[in-house]
Write a protein that holds these residues in place. Sequence first.
Motif, PDB file in Angstrom:
ATOM      1  N   UNK A 144     -17.359 -42.432 -83.454  1.00  0.00           N
ATOM      2  CA  UNK A 144     -15.965 -42.222 -83.065  1.00  0.00           C
ATOM      3  C   UNK A 144     -15.064 -43.325 -83.608  1.00  0.00           C
ATOM      4  N   UNK A 145     -15.651 -44.499 -83.795  1.00  0.00           N
ATOM      5  CA  UNK A 145     -14.881 -45.638 -84.307  1.00  0.00           C
ATOM      6  C   UNK A 145     -14.248 -45.302 -85.661  1.00  0.00           C
ATOM      7  N   UNK A 146     -15.000 -44.626 -86.521  1.00  0.00           N
ATOM      8  CA  UNK A 146     -14.455 -44.277 -87.836  1.00  0.00           C
ATOM      9  C   UNK A 146     -13.283 -43.301 -87.716  1.00  0.00           C
ATOM     10  N   UNK A 147     -13.310 -42.451 -86.707  1.00  0.00           N
ATOM     11  CA  UNK A 147     -12.185 -41.531 -86.488  1.00  0.00           C
ATOM     12  C   UNK A 147     -10.942 -42.330 -86.109  1.00  0.00           C
ATOM     13  N   UNK A 148     -11.097 -43.301 -85.211  1.00  0.00           N
ATOM     14  CA  UNK A 148      -9.954 -44.136 -84.829  1.00  0.00           C
ATOM     15  C   UNK A 148      -9.449 -44.959 -86.011  1.00  0.00           C
ATOM     16  N   UNK A 149     -10.358 -45.424 -86.845  1.00  0.00           N
ATOM     17  CA  UNK A 149      -9.946 -46.152 -88.045  1.00  0.00           C
ATOM     18  C   UNK A 149      -9.153 -45.233 -88.972  1.00  0.00           C
ATOM     19  N   UNK A 150      -9.535 -43.966 -88.994  1.00  0.00           N
ATOM     20  CA  UNK A 150      -8.807 -42.971 -89.786  1.00  0.00           C
ATOM     21  C   UNK A 150      -7.375 -42.785 -89.287  1.00  0.00           C
ATOM     22  N   UNK A 151      -7.164 -42.880 -87.968  1.00  0.00           N
ATOM     23  CA  UNK A 151      -5.806 -42.770 -87.430  1.00  0.00           C
ATOM     24  C   UNK A 151      -4.915 -43.804 -88.102  1.00  0.00           C
ATOM     25  N   UNK A 152      -5.462 -45.002 -88.289  1.00  0.00           N
ATOM     26  CA  UNK A 152      -4.718 -46.082 -88.920  1.00  0.00           C
ATOM     27  C   UNK A 152      -4.488 -45.781 -90.404  1.00  0.00           C
ATOM     28  N   UNK A 153      -5.548 -45.346 -91.091  1.00  0.00           N
ATOM     29  CA  UNK A 153      -5.435 -45.033 -92.522  1.00  0.00           C
ATOM     30  C   UNK A 153      -4.440 -43.906 -92.788  1.00  0.00           C
ATOM     31  N   UNK A 154      -4.370 -42.943 -91.867  1.00  0.00           N
ATOM     32  CA  UNK A 154      -3.456 -41.810 -92.015  1.00  0.00           C
ATOM     33  C   UNK A 154      -2.053 -42.138 -91.509  1.00  0.00           C
ATOM     34  N   UNK A 155      -1.860 -43.388 -91.121  1.00  0.00           N
ATOM     35  CA  UNK A 155      -0.568 -43.877 -90.647  1.00  0.00           C
ATOM     36  C   UNK A 155      -0.048 -43.105 -89.442  1.00  0.00           C
ATOM     37  N   UNK A 156      -0.980 -42.796 -88.530  1.00  0.00           N
ATOM     38  CA  UNK A 156      -0.579 -42.169 -87.271  1.00  0.00           C
ATOM     39  C   UNK A 156       0.151 -43.205 -86.421  1.00  0.00           C
ATOM     40  N   UNK A 157       0.935 -42.720 -85.493  1.00  0.00           N
ATOM     41  CA  UNK A 157       1.719 -43.610 -84.637  1.00  0.00           C
ATOM     42  C   UNK A 157       0.806 -44.535 -83.840  1.00  0.00           C
ATOM     43  N   UNK A 158       1.235 -45.780 -83.660  1.00  0.00           N
ATOM     44  CA  UNK A 158       0.440 -46.696 -82.834  1.00  0.00           C
ATOM     45  C   UNK A 158       0.327 -46.173 -81.408  1.00  0.00           C
ATOM     46  N   UNK A 159      -0.776 -46.473 -80.787  1.00  0.00           N
ATOM     47  CA  UNK A 159      -0.994 -46.074 -79.403  1.00  0.00           C
ATOM     48  C   UNK A 159      -0.405 -47.152 -78.479  1.00  0.00           C
ATOM     49  N   UNK A 160      -0.053 -46.774 -77.257  1.00  0.00           N
ATOM     50  CA  UNK A 160       0.541 -47.747 -76.329  1.00  0.00           C
ATOM     51  C   UNK A 160      -0.405 -48.910 -76.036  1.00  0.00           C
ATOM     52  N   UNK A 161       0.166 -50.094 -75.911  1.00  0.00           N
ATOM     53  CA  UNK A 161      -0.613 -51.308 -75.691  1.00  0.00           C
ATOM     54  C   UNK A 161      -1.473 -51.213 -74.435  1.00  0.00           C
ATOM     55  N   UNK A 162      -0.942 -50.657 -73.358  1.00  0.00           N
ATOM     56  CA  UNK A 162      -1.742 -50.561 -72.128  1.00  0.00           C
ATOM     57  C   UNK A 162      -2.943 -49.626 -72.324  1.00  0.00           C
ATOM     58  N   UNK A 163      -2.801 -48.576 -73.153  1.00  0.00           N
ATOM     59  CA  UNK A 163      -3.933 -47.686 -73.435  1.00  0.00           C
ATOM     60  C   UNK A 163      -4.963 -48.381 -74.327  1.00  0.00           C
ATOM     61  N   UNK A 164      -4.490 -49.213 -75.250  1.00  0.00           N
ATOM     62  CA  UNK A 164      -5.402 -49.988 -76.105  1.00  0.00           C
ATOM     63  C   UNK A 164      -6.209 -50.971 -75.244  1.00  0.00           C
TER      64      UNK A 164
END
Length: 190
Positions: A156-176
């Motif tokens: 799943x980590x690679x999927x989250x890394x893909x969110x970054x590569x695809x320039x998806x919106x940052x997630x809220x700090x409290x959720x991080x």
Amino acid sequence: MHILCDTCSVLMLIRIVPDMFIDEKYECVTTNDVIHEIYRTTRFKSKYPWRDKYKDKIKAIPESKIINGKYLITYKVIQSIIQRGTINTETDKVFDLSRVDQKIAACVASHDYYITTVDKGLKDFIFQQFDKPNMSPLYLLNKWINMGFLVWNENFRTVLEDWDKCKEAPQPLNDIEEFERIAGCKYPGP
């Protein structure tokens, strides 16, 4: 409680939880308009070439369950709000929602759904006009991990890394921060 997922939220979550629309425990729904956007929009074709693999997993709410008197009235009200040039109090700019986003907002408001979106304009509109808070995609992942529906793993980590590569919106700090606490690892995405 049902959570309506917009286009980007579907694309962010479906690879981690392919059964999110099939298994009721995830409480996720989406619309035919969202599915059409995923499969007919050129930018999604090139940005998410893997999306065809999940075509049979993305199920929409039947139109007959969405379109009722309350939905139609809500949709007309939303069109009017947009046409009047209502100001987004977060940005001091006029709300500019696509037709699909207007229909999503009408569906959320008229059926008392929650929303998960990374679209700031849609998120602001639904909150300011209908007092409906947004659940980020990462919030949902955290919820599913906490409920034992999902066990975090390195795939799943690679999927989250893909969110970054695809320039998806940052997630809220409290959720991080919550993710890092429950997953026991550093958040790899935007």
